[in-house]
Scaffold this active site. Sequence first.
Site, PDB file in Angstrom:
ATOM      1  N   ARG A  53      12.903  30.123 -33.384  1.00 38.58           N
ATOM      2  CA  ARG A  53      11.626  29.528 -33.856  1.00 38.58           C
ATOM      3  C   ARG A  53      11.708  28.721 -35.054  1.00 38.58           C
ATOM      4  O   ARG A  53      10.894  27.552 -35.250  1.00 38.58           O
ATOM      5  CB  ARG A  53      10.560  30.640 -34.189  1.00 38.58           C
ATOM      6  CG  ARG A  53       9.020  30.029 -34.492  1.00 38.58           C
ATOM      7  CD  ARG A  53       7.777  30.894 -34.288  1.00 38.58           C
ATOM      8  NE  ARG A  53       8.201  32.017 -34.930  1.00 38.58           N
ATOM      9  CZ  ARG A  53       8.168  32.326 -36.387  1.00 38.58           C
ATOM     10  NH1 ARG A  53       7.876  31.528 -37.175  1.00 38.58           N
ATOM     11  NH2 ARG A  53       8.389  33.701 -36.822  1.00 38.58           N
ATOM     12  N   TYR A 104      -5.007   6.451 -29.435  1.00 36.46           N
ATOM     13  CA  TYR A 104      -4.711   7.474 -28.582  1.00 36.46           C
ATOM     14  C   TYR A 104      -5.893   8.288 -28.755  1.00 36.46           C
ATOM     15  O   TYR A 104      -6.155   8.880 -29.720  1.00 36.46           O
ATOM     16  CB  TYR A 104      -3.504   8.110 -28.772  1.00 36.46           C
ATOM     17  CG  TYR A 104      -3.148   9.258 -27.919  1.00 36.46           C
ATOM     18  CD1 TYR A 104      -3.331   8.871 -26.394  1.00 36.46           C
ATOM     19  CD2 TYR A 104      -2.824  10.663 -28.111  1.00 36.46           C
ATOM     20  CE1 TYR A 104      -2.950   9.837 -25.481  1.00 36.46           C
ATOM     21  CE2 TYR A 104      -2.674  11.508 -27.392  1.00 36.46           C
ATOM     22  CZ  TYR A 104      -2.619  11.305 -26.125  1.00 36.46           C
ATOM     23  OH  TYR A 104      -2.517  12.359 -25.165  1.00 36.46           O
ATOM     24  N   ASP A 175       1.647   5.433 -36.151  1.00 35.43           N
ATOM     25  CA  ASP A 175       2.111   6.104 -34.783  1.00 35.43           C
ATOM     26  C   ASP A 175       3.022   4.826 -34.254  1.00 35.43           C
ATOM     27  O   ASP A 175       2.317   3.937 -33.931  1.00 35.43           O
ATOM     28  CB  ASP A 175       1.058   6.289 -33.636  1.00 35.43           C
ATOM     29  CG  ASP A 175       1.405   6.871 -32.597  1.00 35.43           C
ATOM     30  OD1 ASP A 175       2.710   6.600 -31.866  1.00 35.43           O
ATOM     31  OD2 ASP A 175       0.636   7.479 -31.737  1.00 35.43           O
ATOM     32  N   LYS A 200       7.546   9.730 -24.205  1.00 32.76           N
ATOM     33  CA  LYS A 200       7.257   8.279 -23.798  1.00 32.76           C
ATOM     34  C   LYS A 200       8.734   7.608 -23.822  1.00 32.76           C
ATOM     35  O   LYS A 200       9.600   7.813 -23.178  1.00 32.76           O
ATOM     36  CB  LYS A 200       6.201   7.489 -24.528  1.00 32.76           C
ATOM     37  CG  LYS A 200       5.016   8.162 -24.582  1.00 32.76           C
ATOM     38  CD  LYS A 200       4.399   8.594 -23.257  1.00 32.76           C
ATOM     39  CE  LYS A 200       2.775   9.076 -23.536  1.00 32.76           C
ATOM     40  NZ  LYS A 200       2.620  10.302 -24.218  1.00 32.76           N
TER      41      LYS A 200
END
Length: 385
Positions: A53, A104, A175, A200
Amino acid sequence: MNQQQPWSAETMAVVAGRPPRRAGAPVSPVVELSSTYVSAEPFGSFDDGVYGRMNNACWRDLEAAVGALEGGAALCFASGMAAGSALFALVEPGSRVVMADACYGAMLSLGQQLAAAGRFSLTLVDVSNTDAVLASLDGADWLFIESPTNPLMQVADLPALTAAAGGLGVRVVVDNTFATPLLQNPLALGAAVVLHSGTKYLAGHSDVVLGLLVTADHELELRLRAHRGLHGGILGPMEAWLALRGLRTLAVRIERQQASAGVLARRLSEHPAVSLVRYPGLPGDPGHGRAKTQMRGFGGMLSIELAGGRAAADALVAGVRLWVPGTSLGGVESLIERRRRIPAEPEAVPENLVRLSVGLEAVADLWADLQQALGSVTQLSTSAG
């Protein structure tokens, strides 16, 4: 590999994050499937390899590559929204956040939800209106923007906004999903953190979900790393490996996609069924001058508005045969979608707007498919009239 070698971004996308070069070593990174590591005494840090983790070799390879492209330290997360949530966790209670009003939808929804819960105050702005954004920065702590924006394709004046924000002590998050690090580097323009939905363009094959944050601020890097470890929004090793494999072809994909997008944008702007084309590569686009100055290309995304309204937009999406109706972008296949069909989409997005993610198919085939579908839309509008 000498990381100081002044290679181009296109080359770095291929070579960064490779294993050390030695006889018999693999050329590509291996997938490390382990949750647990042999303990070291005395305990050093979680970065040394203690528990899956906290660290993983596949993360490090991907982060090294994306960090080299963006010019900072990269951290990968389980999704773009996991990365976005980590960003919002940096905002101190009682702060004021300025955010793009048309970005977004999930990110905007999360910001509004946190603001409604009293976590911070939120001011929404049109990022293409530089004066309005500058006026909103007085008393702000963070500025969260996209450029180009999703799906309106608005282009923010990043140098002007980051310069003004820096003078006021406002940290800027950009972004960079649409532009990718090959076309734009917000850290070099003054941003504090860059966000990518790695699902993406970076991964590029519509087969993995992940997010990335990149910063050159060591204090922010440590806070983000701690948040990831404590909240557990981690990326699996196989997903990291797939994303890094996809990143290797980013340059050639972007080159083809934006070339085709430019052709389609010009042709669509001349079609009678289309009332508006949103693409910064068009000389008449409001963001063209800014994009030409601060970007190294115009990208593979564009949006159009249909003259026949929402019904025409729905008919276009239903009428294509090669384009794939779908909610994503940046993959090798061309995707099409009427964005306001999604409940979380901002109201600033017109009902008749269709977003196009241009893939790697032959542009002649993509145009022929759009043309036949638009022909049906024109006939439908004529019949309705």
